[in-house]
Motif scaffolding. Sequence first.
Motif, PDB file in Angstrom:
ATOM      1  N   MET A 171       0.826  -1.202   0.000  1.00 58.59           N
ATOM      2  CA  MET A 171       0.000   0.000   0.000  1.00 58.59           C
ATOM      3  C   MET A 171       0.865   1.259   0.000  1.00 58.59           C
ATOM      4  N   GLY A 172       1.902   1.320   0.804  1.00 55.60           N
ATOM      5  CA  GLY A 172       2.773   2.497   0.829  1.00 55.60           C
ATOM      6  C   GLY A 172       2.320   3.547   1.815  1.00 55.60           C
ATOM      7  N   ARG A 173       3.214   4.419   2.077  1.00 56.75           N
ATOM      8  CA  ARG A 173       2.955   5.487   3.031  1.00 56.75           C
ATOM      9  C   ARG A 173       2.259   6.668   2.363  1.00 56.75           C
ATOM     10  N   THR A 174       1.714   7.520   3.202  1.00 53.99           N
ATOM     11  CA  THR A 174       1.119   8.775   2.760  1.00 53.99           C
ATOM     12  C   THR A 174       1.952   9.904   3.345  1.00 53.99           C
ATOM     13  N   ALA A 175       2.328  10.864   2.497  1.00 50.76           N
ATOM     14  CA  ALA A 175       3.114  12.018   2.943  1.00 50.76           C
ATOM     15  C   ALA A 175       2.301  13.285   2.723  1.00 50.76           C
ATOM     16  N   LEU A 176       2.470  14.236   3.621  1.00 52.38           N
ATOM     17  CA  LEU A 176       1.879  15.555   3.476  1.00 52.38           C
ATOM     18  C   LEU A 176       2.914  16.470   2.838  1.00 52.38           C
ATOM     19  N   ILE A 177       2.539  17.104   1.722  1.00 51.30           N
ATOM     20  CA  ILE A 177       3.411  18.041   1.028  1.00 51.30           C
ATOM     21  C   ILE A 177       2.831  19.441   1.224  1.00 51.30           C
ATOM     22  N   VAL A 178       3.582  20.299   1.891  1.00 46.55           N
ATOM     23  CA  VAL A 178       3.162  21.678   2.164  1.00 46.55           C
ATOM     24  C   VAL A 178       3.884  22.567   1.157  1.00 46.55           C
ATOM     25  N   ILE A 179       3.111  23.171   0.257  1.00 44.40           N
ATOM     26  CA  ILE A 179       3.680  23.884  -0.882  1.00 44.40           C
ATOM     27  C   ILE A 179       3.691  25.399  -0.663  1.00 44.40           C
ATOM     28  N   ASP A 180       4.874  25.973  -0.669  1.00 43.76           N
ATOM     29  CA  ASP A 180       5.089  27.433  -0.706  1.00 43.76           C
ATOM     30  C   ASP A 180       4.409  28.231   0.402  1.00 43.76           C
ATOM     31  N   MET A 181       4.210  27.621   1.555  1.00 47.52           N
ATOM     32  CA  MET A 181       3.537  28.345   2.639  1.00 47.52           C
ATOM     33  C   MET A 181       4.485  29.224   3.449  1.00 47.52           C
ATOM     34  N   LEU A 182       5.782  29.079   3.257  1.00 44.17           N
ATOM     35  CA  LEU A 182       6.747  29.932   3.952  1.00 44.17           C
ATOM     36  C   LEU A 182       7.078  31.073   2.997  1.00 44.17           C
ATOM     37  N   SER A 183       6.299  32.136   3.102  1.00 42.96           N
ATOM     38  CA  SER A 183       6.374  33.213   2.120  1.00 42.96           C
ATOM     39  C   SER A 183       6.521  34.570   2.788  1.00 42.96           C
ATOM     40  N   THR A 184       7.164  35.467   2.079  1.00 47.41           N
ATOM     41  CA  THR A 184       7.253  36.856   2.527  1.00 47.41           C
ATOM     42  C   THR A 184       6.116  37.689   1.948  1.00 47.41           C
ATOM     43  N   TYR A 185       5.375  37.124   1.007  1.00 53.70           N
ATOM     44  CA  TYR A 185       4.236  37.788   0.362  1.00 53.70           C
ATOM     45  C   TYR A 185       4.625  39.143  -0.205  1.00 53.70           C
ATOM     46  N   GLU A 186       5.724  39.139  -0.928  1.00 55.69           N
ATOM     47  CA  GLU A 186       6.204  40.356  -1.580  1.00 55.69           C
ATOM     48  C   GLU A 186       6.136  40.176  -3.091  1.00 55.69           C
ATOM     49  N   HIS A 187       4.912  40.174  -3.613  1.00 53.77           N
ATOM     50  CA  HIS A 187       4.706  40.055  -5.052  1.00 53.77           C
ATOM     51  C   HIS A 187       3.397  40.755  -5.407  1.00 53.77           C
ATOM     52  N   PRO A 188       3.160  41.015  -6.671  1.00 48.97           N
ATOM     53  CA  PRO A 188       2.001  41.815  -7.083  1.00 48.97           C
ATOM     54  C   PRO A 188       0.637  41.265  -6.645  1.00 48.97           C
ATOM     55  N   ASP A 189       0.478  39.957  -6.540  1.00 54.87           N
ATOM     56  CA  ASP A 189      -0.818  39.372  -6.179  1.00 54.87           C
ATOM     57  C   ASP A 189      -0.937  39.057  -4.691  1.00 54.87           C
ATOM     58  N   ALA A 190      -0.036  39.584  -3.891  1.00 60.02           N
ATOM     59  CA  ALA A 190       0.039  39.208  -2.479  1.00 60.02           C
ATOM     60  C   ALA A 190      -1.245  39.503  -1.707  1.00 60.02           C
ATOM     61  N   GLU A 191      -1.835  40.655  -1.908  1.00 58.13           N
ATOM     62  CA  GLU A 191      -3.038  41.011  -1.137  1.00 58.13           C
ATOM     63  C   GLU A 191      -4.162  40.003  -1.358  1.00 58.13           C
ATOM     64  N   VAL A 192      -4.414  39.674  -2.609  1.00 57.09           N
ATOM     65  CA  VAL A 192      -5.470  38.714  -2.933  1.00 57.09           C
ATOM     66  C   VAL A 192      -5.113  37.340  -2.363  1.00 57.09           C
ATOM     67  N   LEU A 193      -3.887  36.928  -2.542  1.00 58.80           N
ATOM     68  CA  LEU A 193      -3.458  35.618  -2.061  1.00 58.80           C
ATOM     69  C   LEU A 193      -3.545  35.535  -0.537  1.00 58.80           C
ATOM     70  N   MET A 194      -3.134  36.578   0.159  1.00 53.56           N
ATOM     71  CA  MET A 194      -3.152  36.540   1.626  1.00 53.56           C
ATOM     72  C   MET A 194      -4.566  36.312   2.166  1.00 53.56           C
ATOM     73  N   ARG A 195      -5.571  36.901   1.535  1.00 58.83           N
ATOM     74  CA  ARG A 195      -6.953  36.663   1.972  1.00 58.83           C
ATOM     75  C   ARG A 195      -7.300  35.184   1.849  1.00 58.83           C
ATOM     76  N   SER A 196      -6.902  34.569   0.752  1.00 61.89           N
ATOM     77  CA  SER A 196      -7.179  33.155   0.546  1.00 61.89           C
ATOM     78  C   SER A 196      -6.363  32.284   1.508  1.00 61.89           C
ATOM     79  N   VAL A 197      -5.121  32.667   1.764  1.00 58.98           N
ATOM     80  CA  VAL A 197      -4.282  31.915   2.698  1.00 58.98           C
ATOM     81  C   VAL A 197      -4.916  31.914   4.090  1.00 58.98           C
ATOM     82  N   ARG A 198      -5.455  33.049   4.513  1.00 53.12           N
ATOM     83  CA  ARG A 198      -6.112  33.111   5.832  1.00 53.12           C
ATOM     84  C   ARG A 198      -7.244  32.082   5.915  1.00 53.12           C
TER      85      ARG A 198
END
Length: 184
Positions: free
Chosen positions: A1-28
């Motif tokens: 069957m194999g193991r299951t791993a959790l992959i946490v993608i790009d959550m360690l961010s400084t949020y310094e990019h043009p779409d940051a405001e919109v993304l931060m609302r969704s991240v919350r």
Amino acid sequence: MGRTALIVIDMLSTYEHPDAEVLMRSVRGALPGVEALLERARAADAPVIYVNDNFGRWRSHHGELLEAALAGPCADLVEPIVPDEESLFVVKARHSVFYETPLAYLLTQLGVRTVVLCGQVTEQCVLYSALDAHIRHLDVVVARDAVAHIDGGLADAALRMMQRNMGADIRSSREITFEEAHSA
């Protein structure tokens, strides 16, 4: 069957990019789901692997990336999900968690058969990572309430594509368990 791993993608961010405001609302909105998955995976002794952009800091390591994110203006989005001592870390430079990283090798060494994807951005890095996992014959689960987006319409379409074209199991974070982690 194999193991299951959790992959946490790009959550360690400084949020310094043009779409940051919109993304931060969704991240919350996604943060409680990510926290719940981390807690459940750790309790089951499942591999937890953070895969994160390097922000173009080619001489940095994961500790420096974490420090930069925690020192940034959005530390409140990072503090609840900081990697623990057991967490593994892979640095990436492009959208997919697999592209020119050692992740595929690491998953093989850990006996992982299923990856649970959470993080950001649904319609970009999560989508491309799901496709690359599918191509590698891994079972893919995406926690729909633990992924963040910039464009809600594209995110919904991406989730439908992952389900239809890649056979991804799209479900709520509270429906995801990691019991398989002990069957390695």
